[in-house]
Design a protein around this motif. Structure first.
Motif, PDB file in Angstrom:
ATOM      1  N   VAL A  84      35.811  34.398  46.521  1.00  0.00           N
ATOM      2  CA  VAL A  84      34.730  35.367  46.073  1.00  0.00           C
ATOM      3  C   VAL A  84      34.342  36.157  47.503  1.00  0.00           C
ATOM      4  O   VAL A  84      33.853  35.656  48.283  1.00  0.00           O
ATOM      5  CB  VAL A  84      33.755  34.826  45.515  1.00  0.00           C
ATOM      6  N   GLY A  85      34.915  37.344  47.489  1.00  0.00           N
ATOM      7  CA  GLY A  85      34.380  38.279  48.386  1.00  0.00           C
ATOM      8  C   GLY A  85      34.720  38.459  49.841  1.00  0.00           C
ATOM      9  O   GLY A  85      33.882  38.445  50.671  1.00  0.00           O
ATOM     10  N   GLY A  86      35.993  38.283  50.126  1.00  0.00           N
ATOM     11  CA  GLY A  86      36.349  38.717  51.428  1.00  0.00           C
ATOM     12  C   GLY A  86      36.717  37.812  52.347  1.00  0.00           C
ATOM     13  O   GLY A  86      36.282  36.419  52.328  1.00  0.00           O
ATOM     14  N   THR A  87      37.597  37.820  53.476  1.00  0.00           N
ATOM     15  CA  THR A  87      37.775  37.027  54.447  1.00  0.00           C
ATOM     16  C   THR A  87      37.616  37.504  55.833  1.00  0.00           C
ATOM     17  O   THR A  87      36.281  37.620  56.322  1.00  0.00           O
ATOM     18  CB  THR A  87      39.252  36.597  54.376  1.00  0.00           C
ATOM     19  N   ILE A  88      38.600  38.189  56.528  1.00  0.00           N
ATOM     20  CA  ILE A  88      38.031  38.912  57.531  1.00  0.00           C
ATOM     21  C   ILE A  88      37.233  40.124  57.564  1.00  0.00           C
ATOM     22  O   ILE A  88      36.499  40.305  58.765  1.00  0.00           O
ATOM     23  CB  ILE A  88      39.260  39.425  58.376  1.00  0.00           C
ATOM     24  N   THR A  89      36.954  40.715  56.433  1.00  0.00           N
ATOM     25  CA  THR A  89      35.833  41.590  56.084  1.00  0.00           C
ATOM     26  C   THR A  89      34.471  41.077  56.393  1.00  0.00           C
ATOM     27  O   THR A  89      33.356  41.757  56.860  1.00  0.00           O
ATOM     28  CB  THR A  89      35.892  42.274  54.687  1.00  0.00           C
ATOM     29  N   LEU A  90      34.203  39.901  56.196  1.00  0.00           N
ATOM     30  CA  LEU A  90      33.135  39.215  56.773  1.00  0.00           C
ATOM     31  C   LEU A  90      32.554  39.326  58.215  1.00  0.00           C
ATOM     32  O   LEU A  90      31.378  39.502  58.713  1.00  0.00           O
ATOM     33  CB  LEU A  90      32.998  37.715  56.203  1.00  0.00           C
ATOM     34  N   ALA A  91      33.899  38.896  58.897  1.00  0.00           N
ATOM     35  CA  ALA A  91      33.626  39.349  60.549  1.00  0.00           C
ATOM     36  C   ALA A  91      33.348  40.786  60.857  1.00  0.00           C
ATOM     37  O   ALA A  91      32.732  41.036  61.900  1.00  0.00           O
ATOM     38  CB  ALA A  91      34.764  38.863  61.188  1.00  0.00           C
ATOM     39  N   ALA A  92      34.199  41.644  60.015  1.00  0.00           N
ATOM     40  CA  ALA A  92      33.874  43.012  60.303  1.00  0.00           C
ATOM     41  C   ALA A  92      32.361  43.435  59.696  1.00  0.00           C
ATOM     42  O   ALA A  92      31.790  44.699  60.322  1.00  0.00           O
ATOM     43  CB  ALA A  92      34.824  43.942  59.524  1.00  0.00           C
ATOM     44  N   TYR A  93      31.640  42.990  59.191  1.00  0.00           N
ATOM     45  CA  TYR A  93      30.291  43.221  58.854  1.00  0.00           C
ATOM     46  C   TYR A  93      29.369  43.791  59.861  1.00  0.00           C
ATOM     47  O   TYR A  93      28.828  44.580  59.876  1.00  0.00           O
ATOM     48  CB  TYR A  93      29.728  42.017  57.898  1.00  0.00           C
ATOM     49  N   GLY A  94      29.306  42.886  60.912  1.00  0.00           N
ATOM     50  CA  GLY A  94      28.643  43.195  62.208  1.00  0.00           C
ATOM     51  C   GLY A  94      28.898  44.343  62.762  1.00  0.00           C
ATOM     52  O   GLY A  94      28.288  45.183  63.362  1.00  0.00           O
ATOM     53  N   TYR A  95      30.437  44.708  62.774  1.00  0.00           N
ATOM     54  CA  TYR A  95      30.982  45.981  63.381  1.00  0.00           C
ATOM     55  C   TYR A  95      30.073  47.145  62.460  1.00  0.00           C
ATOM     56  O   TYR A  95      29.937  48.233  63.092  1.00  0.00           O
ATOM     57  CB  TYR A  95      32.290  45.915  63.298  1.00  0.00           C
ATOM     58  N   TRP A  96      30.453  47.107  61.299  1.00  0.00           N
ATOM     59  CA  TRP A  96      29.659  48.041  60.273  1.00  0.00           C
ATOM     60  C   TRP A  96      28.312  48.376  60.225  1.00  0.00           C
ATOM     61  O   TRP A  96      27.847  49.346  60.319  1.00  0.00           O
ATOM     62  CB  TRP A  96      30.199  47.805  58.661  1.00  0.00           C
ATOM     63  N   VAL A  97      27.643  47.369  60.742  1.00  0.00           N
ATOM     64  CA  VAL A  97      26.301  47.232  61.062  1.00  0.00           C
ATOM     65  C   VAL A  97      25.983  47.957  62.026  1.00  0.00           C
ATOM     66  O   VAL A  97      24.975  48.724  62.180  1.00  0.00           O
ATOM     67  CB  VAL A  97      25.591  45.819  61.089  1.00  0.00           C
TER      68      VAL A  97
END
Length: 442
Positions: A215-228
């Motif tokens: 449920v809900g992503g793999t590497i995009t979890l790591a990308a979250y900080g970059y989007w923040v």
């Protein structure tokens, strides 16, 4: 050369208070990166997996879908907290743990990006071919989706990217909720499905763990900080806002997967109808919806299917390209440039960002026309399975060490959730590696 000892190289990272500005109130008007990570993380494959779980087990595994959202909340929150508390990017943190993290990341983004690019383009093309039959071959629809994604991310900054993702999430939300209501869910049974019980089936434990982990992503979890950071959140004053944003992200994800589980339980399980795994299962669902509820409902669903697939495409095109640009910048300049300093705009204009965009788009087109090479697919599966254990373990390491200001280190709950996530994904990784046809690989 960059400091790889683990000690913050910026003075503001040396204490928990120096980087703190006046705290921002956690207001809904600030929400943004969470919507992006929810849209990117929930792809067609996630919806199919949940749909099949509902088809096979009814409402029994509803609790597992909810648990999956809670697990991913802990991972994304930890990634965002690292960026805000230290002023350093996640890749900078990984690099401080040793060169092995760099080698893993490089191999991962090269192999994973090559295969994922073809998969994402094909997934976006399927609903378009169903909506406009006879117009183009599926492979040319896929090429068109990849090129549109490339042009959109290449020429737009984060602010525009976020707005478009928000609109597409709105479409996804409307479609999935409409379908859930349309099939008239059995609410007492659904509430009973929140109790953590396992189906009386062979391999039920592994199937349940797979649903939780999917449920809900793999590497995009790591990308979250970059989007923040790209949003302009660069210090601990934004911590409350980030946490609200992250919870909204996975509440939204929860709505998507629960709605599709309702559809699977009511439309497929009750009628004993099976669908294929993978994106083609959603095309089959469209045909079933047309038979049951008419062409308008089927068309509405296919539009939602496209929104789901295309948000994953452009989300990866943008987020993973940011991570690759950070990797190249750090080793090219030999410093520890922070996300707070550069992620808000410079990385999106950099040549490494655009180089990885091209890598995600053009080499995978070859796979669309020639088929995916067997050995590469095995490596893709293994690397993909290994990424989330890697992320969970490294976040525990980073957020319990002096690399993180004491005030923002992990508490007991964070450690328990991240450890549970790491164990869960390690089990799934071992299973994935075990299931690969290694005898045919050599």
């Amino acid at each position: 050369m960059a400091d790889t000892t683990g000690n913050p190289t910026h003075s503001e990272a040396s204490s928990g208070t120096d980087r703190t500005t006046s705290p921002r109130k956690s207001s809904w008007r600030h929400i943004g990166p969470g919507i992006v990570v929810a849209a990117t993380g929930v792809g067609a494959g996630d919806l199919v997996a949940t749909l099949i779980a509902g088809s096979n087990f009814g409402y029994t595994l509803l609790w597992a879908a909810v648990a999956g959202c809670l697990v991913k909340i802990s991972l994304a929150e930890a990634a965002g907290r690292w960026h805000l508390a230290t002023g350093r990017t996640l890749f900078d943190g990984w690099a401080s743990l040793g060169r092995w993290t760099t080698w893993f990341f490089v191999v991962y983004v090269v192999v994973w990006g090559f295969v994922y690019g073809a998969a994402a383009m094909s997934s976006s093309a399927l609903p378009l071919q169903a909506l406009f039959p006879g117009v183009m071959d599926l492979r040319w629809w896929a090429v068109a989706c990849g090129l549109v994604g490339l042009v959109f991310v290449w020429f737009n900054k984060y602010a525009v990217f976020e707005k478009v993702m928000t609109v597409l999430v709105g479409v996804m939300f409307a479609v999935t909720v409409y379908l859930a209501v349309r099939v008239t869910p059995n609410l007492p049974d659904a509430l009973a499905g929140l109790l953590p019980v396992l189906p009386d089936e062979k391999d039920s434990v592994l199937n349940t763990l797979g649903l939780i982990g999917g449920v809900g992503g793999t590497i995009t979890l790591a990308a979250y900080g970059y989007w923040v950071n790209a949003k302009g959140w660069t210090d601990t004053g934004w911590m409350k806002v980030m946490r609200l944003d992250n919870r909204v992200a996975y509440a939204t994800t929860g709505v998507f997967v629960i709605a599709m589980l309702f559809v699977g339980a009511e439309l497929l399980h009750s009628a004993n109808v099976a669908i294929a795994s993978g994106d083609k299962g959603l095309i089959q669902l469209g045909d079933i919806l047309e038979e049951e509820y008419g062409s308008a409902t089927a068309t509405f669903f296919l539009i939602g299917f496209f929104a789901t697939s295309f948000t994953s495409l452009i989300g990866v095109w943008h987020g993973v390209s940011l991570m690759f640009a950070d990797f190249v910048a750090r080793y090219r300049r030999g410093d520890s440039a922070t996300g707070a300093e550069v992620a808000s705009g410079e990385r999106e204009r950099s040549w490494p960002f655009r180089l990885y965009l091209l890598w995600l788009t053009f080499p995978p087109i070859v796979l669309l026309f020639q088929g995916q090479p067997f050995r590469l697919i095995i490596l893709y599966g293994v690397l993909g399975a290994a990424f989330l254990p890697f992320l969970a373990v490294t976040l525990i390491w980073l957020l319990n060490s002096p690399r993180t200001p004491r005030e923002w280190r992990n508490g007991p709950l964070s450690n328990v959730m991240l450890a549970a996530a790491g164990l869960l994904f390690l089990v799934l990784c071992v299973k994935q590696v075990w299931d690969q046809p290694w005898a045919d690989f050599f």
